[in-house]
Write an enzyme that holds these catalytic residues in place. Sequence first.
Site, mmCIF file in Angstrom:
data_model
loop_
_atom_site.group_PDB
_atom_site.id
_atom_site.type_symbol
_atom_site.label_atom_id
_atom_site.label_comp_id
_atom_site.label_asym_id
_atom_site.label_seq_id
_atom_site.Cartn_x
_atom_site.Cartn_y
_atom_site.Cartn_z
ATOM 1 N N MET A 29 60.807 62.841 72.906
ATOM 2 C CA MET A 29 59.594 62.432 73.871
ATOM 3 C C MET A 29 59.731 60.925 72.699
ATOM 4 S SD MET A 29 58.819 64.953 75.351
ATOM 5 C CE MET A 29 57.437 64.422 76.721
ATOM 6 N N TYR B 20 53.150 59.162 71.260
ATOM 7 C CA TYR B 20 51.990 59.213 70.780
ATOM 8 C C TYR B 20 50.915 58.126 71.900
ATOM 9 C CZ TYR B 20 51.769 61.998 66.880
ATOM 10 O OH TYR B 20 51.720 63.014 65.988
ATOM 11 N N ARG C 149 58.217 47.058 71.406
ATOM 12 C CA ARG C 149 59.475 47.538 70.825
ATOM 13 C C ARG C 149 60.469 45.809 70.925
ATOM 14 N NH1 ARG C 149 62.134 53.713 70.304
ATOM 15 N NH2 ARG C 149 59.651 54.614 69.981
ATOM 16 N N ASP D 207 56.695 66.479 68.439
ATOM 17 C CA ASP D 207 57.125 66.276 69.884
ATOM 18 C C ASP D 207 58.709 66.023 69.949
ATOM 19 O OD1 ASP D 207 58.282 63.954 68.055
ATOM 20 O OD2 ASP D 207 58.686 62.560 69.263
ATOM 21 N N GLU D 208 59.639 67.222 69.295
ATOM 22 C CA GLU D 208 60.394 67.456 69.536
ATOM 23 C C GLU D 208 61.547 68.836 69.903
ATOM 24 O OE1 GLU D 208 64.016 64.680 66.593
ATOM 25 O OE2 GLU D 208 62.388 65.809 64.957
#
Length: 673
Positions: free
Chosen positions: A19, A23, A60, A120-121
């Site tokens: 993902m 979060y 980022r 999330d994986e």
Amino acid sequence: MPVARPETSDARVIAHVDMDCFYVQVEQRKQPELRGLPTAVVQYNEWQGGALIAVSYEARSCGVKRSMRGEEAKAACPEIQLVQVPVARGKADLNTYRSAGSEVVSILAQSGKCERASIDEVYLDLTDAAESMLADAPPEGLESIDEEALKSHILGMSREDGDDFKESVRDWICRKDADRRDKLLGCGIIIVAELRKQVLKETEFSCSAGIAHNKARSDFFSKLASGMNKPAQQTVVPYAAVEELLSSLPIKKMKQLGGKLGTSLQTDLGIDTVSDLLQFSETKLQEHYGINTGTWLWNIARGISGEEVQGRLLPKSHGSGKTFPGPRALRSLSNVQHWLNQLSEELYERLSSDLEQNKRIASTLTLHASAFRSKDSDSQKKFPSKSCPLRYGVTKIQEDAFNLFQAALREYMGPFGTKPQGNKKETWRITGLSVSASKIVDIPSGTSSIMRYFQSQSTIPSSSESGCPQEHVAMTPSASESCSEQKSAETEAAMPNKDISITDTSPDLDNSYGNMDMVPEKDASCQSSEAKEFPTQSGTQTKTIGRKINNSKEKNRGMPSIVDIFKNYNATPQSQQETREDSTVSLTSNRGNLSSSTNHSSEVNQEVEDRRETEWGYKVGEIDQSVFDELPYEIQREFRSFLRPNKRPNAGKSKGDGSASSSIAHYFSPLKR
DNA sequence: ACGGATACGACG
DNA sequence: TCGTCGTAT
């Protein structure tokens, strides 16, 4: 640590789905205004703006990085939106992310073997799906290929602009003369594109994926792709494309080599890149790192990995922890107990919903802590972990956790535990606490009353956890204080030793570590004899823990543990595992899922005798009381209804039938725990 | 004495 | 088996 795996013939199609800044996405779904804005999720806002744990792609690109503090992030990117992790019981609460992760898993699990790798994986084994696509509807026969699939990155393929690129992707996918393994990967591309679209549609979350023919490659290259600083990408690793891509790679970037092993490779063997690693023979590597790690290293350098995708959709353990950095370190037992109580509450809550949603129970409770001793040479000494059988019930977990802590503390303090009324600086500080539950097994789900219970009572009555008079006795004054509000933390002195001491700590531990002023002594006066009736547990309960700790050392006197019981059950032909893994696991928020299994009211009328003997795969009557005590309350009730069928009043059925369970719950009334 | 909370697997 | 250690996110 990596371990060598038996080689499997690698014509598999493995996808690793990750993902994007998960979060953040979860928060953005909650607050759609945040979409598209530079956003980060932060926890503990008080100190320097809190620590960032997820950063959106917009942020980022402003140079914001994970592991920045909130304030740094603001400096780097003034318009950044900082969202706090929810807090419950004074600590970060990740439940919303967990269940969001489950949403994703339950979608991804539909198309093949699926392994929840983290919150999330996931890994997917799409071999079967790809094979049948290749057989039934191969890409080359399709007149149009999914747009999303055409956006894939194909490693080794130069990326020109626009339509040209998509054309070449199409060509690659449809190439007739391709190696069969690459054809399968081509199908994988299409399947994964479809899955990702479905995830986006049903959860609003975007994700990235790597597709390759083994786990190591798909994982690595999905990471590589997400390192491209773009979300929602998918990357495929053609069968032959590995060597060039891999060989120039710094060894430390490889999964599992980011830490000490990677460093050792560099400093001890002068290996900096994968191509350096390729120079070493398998035996040479084995000499240095052992048979397992050695062959593993040799293999991954060549992109070889036989690791299977585990069909596991649920976590194997649950934990709840908190750190108390620097000045916040815990200095008193009562403060420790306060936090253990909070952590235990959270843990119990999660165990309860695991039981409710997945019909699993955990059987081991473990306490971890970290500490330092001030004013002492070896202040670095590790605080030992301790574990014991897990007993269901908040207060049980709280008590057990605290007892484990004290046992560990004695060990940690060793001879210094005895405080000779003088140098008071010689003492511990606790910088981290965590409680976790592991060894989780499935429970028999065919039995009707468990199912009915959960249908009628979607939540486990918390009332069953309080109101037991004995519990108050068992609770130290300082504990009950700190339960409501964290006191000045220096109530330590006010804590009379004997009040805590209900607990019968094992003689073994007591004797080996001597007396310590901060650790309460046992108090024989509170021990009662073994309870013979079910309803009363207190007294013996607190005693069990001590005995259990002790027991584990002296070889479990032949008593069947709860784990054995369910292991046996799970081993029976009815293979729960496989069916369960398919899709029936109620992973998430959908509470109603349980109803899919047997819940006909007719089952209530089946002969109890038969079930008693056979349904659980062992004789209920043989179960030891203390084993029984360990069971979740709901399961105990289940047993009780087997053991005392006559106690069930007939009237129970009169009320609207079909829902006999609520009446059962009622008649075996407030059995307090 | 901080990147926090959490999870997994290997090793002894 | 348990407890520790390493690794990852």
